[in-house]
Design an enzyme around this catalytic site. Structure first.
Site, PDB file in Angstrom:
ATOM      1  N   GLY A  12       0.816  -1.221   0.000  1.00 23.63           N
ATOM      2  CA  GLY A  12       0.000   0.000   0.000  1.00 23.63           C
ATOM      3  C   GLY A  12       0.842   1.259   0.000  1.00 23.63           C
ATOM      4  O   GLY A  12       2.076   1.230   0.079  1.00 23.63           O
ATOM      5  N   GLY A  15       2.274   1.637   3.690  1.00 22.11           N
ATOM      6  CA  GLY A  15       3.018   0.438   4.069  1.00 22.11           C
ATOM      7  C   GLY A  15       4.377   0.363   3.380  1.00 22.11           C
ATOM      8  O   GLY A  15       5.387   0.006   3.995  1.00 22.11           O
ATOM      9  N   TYR A 134     -15.185   3.808   9.672  1.00 22.26           N
ATOM     10  CA  TYR A 134     -13.726   3.637   9.548  1.00 22.26           C
ATOM     11  C   TYR A 134     -13.029   4.000  10.860  1.00 22.26           C
ATOM     12  O   TYR A 134     -12.278   3.201  11.438  1.00 22.26           O
ATOM     13  CB  TYR A 134     -13.206   4.503   8.392  1.00 22.26           C
ATOM     14  N   LYS A 138     -10.453   1.838  14.450  1.00 27.06           N
ATOM     15  CA  LYS A 138      -9.156   2.127  15.094  1.00 27.06           C
ATOM     16  C   LYS A 138      -9.325   2.072  16.616  1.00 27.06           C
ATOM     17  O   LYS A 138      -8.419   1.641  17.328  1.00 27.06           O
ATOM     18  CB  LYS A 138      -8.631   3.506  14.662  1.00 27.06           C
ATOM     19  N   PRO A 159       0.179   4.780  16.705  1.00 30.82           N
ATOM     20  CA  PRO A 159       0.308   6.173  16.284  1.00 30.82           C
ATOM     21  C   PRO A 159      -1.028   6.633  15.696  1.00 30.82           C
ATOM     22  O   PRO A 159      -1.612   5.942  14.860  1.00 30.82           O
ATOM     23  CB  PRO A 159       1.393   6.115  15.198  1.00 30.82           C
ATOM     24  N   HIS A 177      -7.669  11.015  -0.979  1.00 29.43           N
ATOM     25  CA  HIS A 177      -7.810  12.041   0.054  1.00 29.43           C
ATOM     26  C   HIS A 177      -7.553  13.401  -0.590  1.00 29.43           C
ATOM     27  O   HIS A 177      -7.078  13.476  -1.725  1.00 29.43           O
ATOM     28  CB  HIS A 177      -6.804  11.791   1.179  1.00 29.43           C
ATOM     29  N   TRP A 200     -14.450  22.215  -4.001  1.00 25.58           N
ATOM     30  CA  TRP A 200     -15.625  22.114  -3.121  1.00 25.58           C
ATOM     31  C   TRP A 200     -15.546  23.071  -1.932  1.00 25.58           C
ATOM     32  O   TRP A 200     -14.487  23.229  -1.327  1.00 25.58           O
ATOM     33  CB  TRP A 200     -15.697  20.693  -2.563  1.00 25.58           C
TER      34      TRP A 200
HETATM   35  N1  LIG Z   1      -3.584   7.736   3.816  1.00 32.34           N
HETATM   36  C1  LIG Z   1      -3.845   8.467   4.893  1.00 32.34           C
HETATM   37  O1  LIG Z   1      -4.039   9.693   4.798  1.00 32.34           O
HETATM   38  C2  LIG Z   1      -3.898   7.809   6.257  1.00 32.34           C
HETATM   39  C3  LIG Z   1      -4.062   8.647   7.373  1.00 32.34           C
HETATM   40  C4  LIG Z   1      -4.111   8.064   8.629  1.00 32.34           C
HETATM   41  C5  LIG Z   1      -3.993   6.695   8.766  1.00 32.34           C
HETATM   42  N2  LIG Z   1      -3.855   5.909   7.665  1.00 32.34           N
HETATM   43  C6  LIG Z   1      -3.749   4.454   7.865  1.00 32.34           C
HETATM   44  O2  LIG Z   1      -2.575   4.010   7.212  1.00 32.34           O
HETATM   45  C7  LIG Z   1      -2.726   2.614   6.891  1.00 32.34           C
HETATM   46  C8  LIG Z   1      -2.265   2.379   5.478  1.00 32.34           C
HETATM   47  O3  LIG Z   1      -3.097   3.101   4.592  1.00 32.34           O
HETATM   48  P1  LIG Z   1      -2.723   3.265   3.048  1.00 32.34           P
HETATM   49  O4  LIG Z   1      -3.118   4.630   2.684  1.00 32.34           O
HETATM   50  O5  LIG Z   1      -1.345   2.784   2.805  1.00 32.34           O
HETATM   51  O6  LIG Z   1      -3.762   2.246   2.377  1.00 32.34           O
HETATM   52  P2  LIG Z   1      -3.704   1.553   0.935  1.00 32.34           P
HETATM   53  O7  LIG Z   1      -2.732   2.237   0.036  1.00 32.34           O
HETATM   54  O8  LIG Z   1      -5.113   1.400   0.507  1.00 32.34           O
HETATM   55  O9  LIG Z   1      -3.094   0.108   1.258  1.00 32.34           O
HETATM   56  C9  LIG Z   1      -3.867  -0.852   1.925  1.00 32.34           C
HETATM   57  C10 LIG Z   1      -3.054  -2.119   2.054  1.00 32.34           C
HETATM   58  O10 LIG Z   1      -3.864  -3.079   2.761  1.00 32.34           O
HETATM   59  C11 LIG Z   1      -3.782  -4.315   2.055  1.00 32.34           C
HETATM   60  N3  LIG Z   1      -4.978  -5.138   2.300  1.00 32.34           N
HETATM   61  C12 LIG Z   1      -6.277  -4.754   2.171  1.00 32.34           C
HETATM   62  N4  LIG Z   1      -7.074  -5.816   2.431  1.00 32.34           N
HETATM   63  C13 LIG Z   1      -6.261  -6.877   2.739  1.00 32.34           C
HETATM   64  C14 LIG Z   1      -6.493  -8.242   3.078  1.00 32.34           C
HETATM   65  N5  LIG Z   1      -7.734  -8.750   3.166  1.00 32.34           N
HETATM   66  N6  LIG Z   1      -5.423  -9.038   3.335  1.00 32.34           N
HETATM   67  C15 LIG Z   1      -4.150  -8.558   3.244  1.00 32.34           C
HETATM   68  N7  LIG Z   1      -3.873  -7.267   2.912  1.00 32.34           N
HETATM   69  C16 LIG Z   1      -4.925  -6.431   2.655  1.00 32.34           C
HETATM   70  C17 LIG Z   1      -3.681  -3.894   0.589  1.00 32.34           C
HETATM   71  O11 LIG Z   1      -3.223  -4.982  -0.170  1.00 32.34           O
HETATM   72  P3  LIG Z   1      -3.527  -5.110  -1.771  1.00 32.34           P
HETATM   73  O12 LIG Z   1      -2.341  -4.465  -2.427  1.00 32.34           O
HETATM   74  O13 LIG Z   1      -3.612  -6.581  -1.983  1.00 32.34           O
HETATM   75  O14 LIG Z   1      -4.826  -4.397  -2.038  1.00 32.34           O
HETATM   76  C18 LIG Z   1      -2.684  -2.740   0.707  1.00 32.34           C
HETATM   77  O15 LIG Z   1      -1.361  -3.243   0.796  1.00 32.34           O
HETATM   78  C19 LIG Z   1      -4.192   2.261   7.164  1.00 32.34           C
HETATM   79  O16 LIG Z   1      -4.283   1.585   8.393  1.00 32.34           O
HETATM   80  C20 LIG Z   1      -4.869   3.618   7.278  1.00 32.34           C
HETATM   81  O17 LIG Z   1      -5.988   3.556   8.130  1.00 32.34           O
HETATM   82  C21 LIG Z   1      -3.772   6.439   6.419  1.00 32.34           C
END
Ligand SMILES: NC(=O)c1ccc[n+]([C@@H]2O[C@H](COP(=O)([O-])OP(=O)(O)OC[C@H]3O[C@@H](n4cnc5c(N)ncnc54)[C@H](OP(=O)(O)O)[C@@H]3O)[C@@H](O)[C@H]2O)c1
Length: 312
Positions: A12, A15, A134, A138, A159, A177, A200
């Site tokens: 992701g 990640g 969502y 958490k 965090p 986002h 918006w």
């Molecule tokens: N982006 C932000 O602004 C933000 C802010 C605060 C917190 N966060 C947190 O940061 C974390 C990472 O977010 P992100 O933005 O990196 O999300 P993302 O880009 O959508 O990545 C999600 C990851 O989860 C994996 N995943 C989803 N379902 C799965 C399953 N059933 N089994 C195994 N893996 C699975 C996906 O794998 P695939 O590649 O197979 O789909 C992908 O690697 C999340 O916990 C989110 O809540 C994000």
């Protein structure tokens, strides 16, 4: 001492940055992914953990995104994130993992908090309805980690991360986002030679943004600190949506007009984390300015636009 880490969500947006930073700091990091490692399936989850034998779990996998998907898929978001978290906690305890860090989110805070959001506000008041399904997952993970800490001695950390932006973000309309959405909007307007971009609301709401590389460093520092209460992770700097739009317009070389569609809702007027505890616990501040982080993100996006736009 370096940890043997199993990181979920390593494919992701966030990640992959966490994996890079943890490896740079000397940790061994396994990033199993689907289809072999499916967190919705307890057997697949346990099997993978038995193979990797991690002493530490970093849980970054999630099913979520910006407002579009949060409003459209409340059931899937609630169900999948809770099931994935519960399966992972249980498998981690079964293989004797010592530490479990879940990536939290500022969406878990109450929809209406006076002033900047402090960790002591974490359980105060109802969540904003648009992100409740969502954000609450958490809180479920925070309670789950505490249960496993008491019951099995597995240490939990969380965090509470503010809005991220950076390379490899999701730019498509459904899951993006605000920062990524604006980058795509202005970049497309330049390519299509549009003279006007409509955004918006009034542009007045204040939000906080952290570059993904900095946030990944904050996660690594928290992991190494041994601190177990939920900890805000952000810049503590508020930026209006209007200011953000103007920076993105300038960096994408858009020289037309920005029009505000005030018939669209603004949402909560101010959402900024109080990062004083983060600065003292981690002895650190995120080094990348919004302007510098957006410049890197836009450079990456323009060089990888087709691939980035295709990621749903
Ligand atoms: N982006 C932000 O602004 C933000 C802010 C605060 C917190 N966060 C947190 O940061 C974390 C990472 O977010 P992100 O933005 O990196 O999300 P993302 O880009 O959508 O990545 C999600 C990851 O989860 C994996 N995943 C989803 N379902 C799965 C399953 N059933 N089994 C195994 N893996 C699975 C996906 O794998 P695939 O590649 O197979 O789909 C992908 O690697 C999340 O916990 C989110 O809540 C994000």
């Amino acid at each position: 001492m370096p940890d043997r880490i199993l990181l979920t969500g390593g494919t992701g947006f966030f990640g992959r940055r966490i994996a890079e930073v943890l490896r740079e700091r000397g940790h061994t990091v396994a990033t199993p992914g689907r289809p072999d490692f499916n967190l919705m399936d307890p057997d697949s989850t346990l099997r993978t953990l038995e193979q990797v034998k991690p002493d530490t779990i970093v849980h970054s996998a999630a099913h979520y995104g910006g407002l579009g998907i949060c409003v459209a898929e409340p059931v899937q978001i609630f169900q999948r994130n809770v099931i994935m978290g519960v399966n992972l906690l249980d498998a981690a305890a079964k293989v004797g993992a010592k530490k479990f860090l879940t990536i939290g989110s500022a969406c878990a805070y109450a929809g209406a908090v006076n002033g900047d959001m402090k960790e002591s506000d974490f359980w105060s008041g109802p969540l904003h309805p648009s992100v409740e399904s969502y954000g609450f997952t958490k809180k479920v993970m925070e309670v789950g980690m505490r249960a496993y800490q008491r019951g099995c001695g597995m240490m939990g950390q969380m965090p509470i991360v503010t809005n991220l932006y950076g390379e490899h973000d999701v730019f498509g309309e459904y899951r993006s986002h605000v920062a990524a959405a604006l980058i795509k909007k202005f970049a497309d307007a330049v390519i299509e030679k549009k003279k006007q971009v409509v955004c918006w609301g009034t542009g007045a709401p204040v939000r906080e943004f952290i570059y993904s590389g900095d946030a990944a460093e904050g996660v690594a520092r928290l992991l190494e600190s041994g601190y177990t209460d939920p900890l805000n992770l952000g810049t503590g700097i508020g930026t209006t949506i209007k200011e953000l739009s103007e920076i993105v317009a300038r960096l994408t070389h858009f020289d037309g007009e920005i029009v505000w569609d005030t018939t669209k809702p603004d949402g909560v007027m101010r959402k900024v984390l109080d990062v004083s505890k983060m600065e003292s616990v981690l002895n650190w501040k995120p080094p990348t300015s919004l302007e510098a982080g957006l410049a890197k993100t836009i450079k990456w996006y323009m060089a990888n636009k087709a691939e980035a736009d295709a990621r749903s």
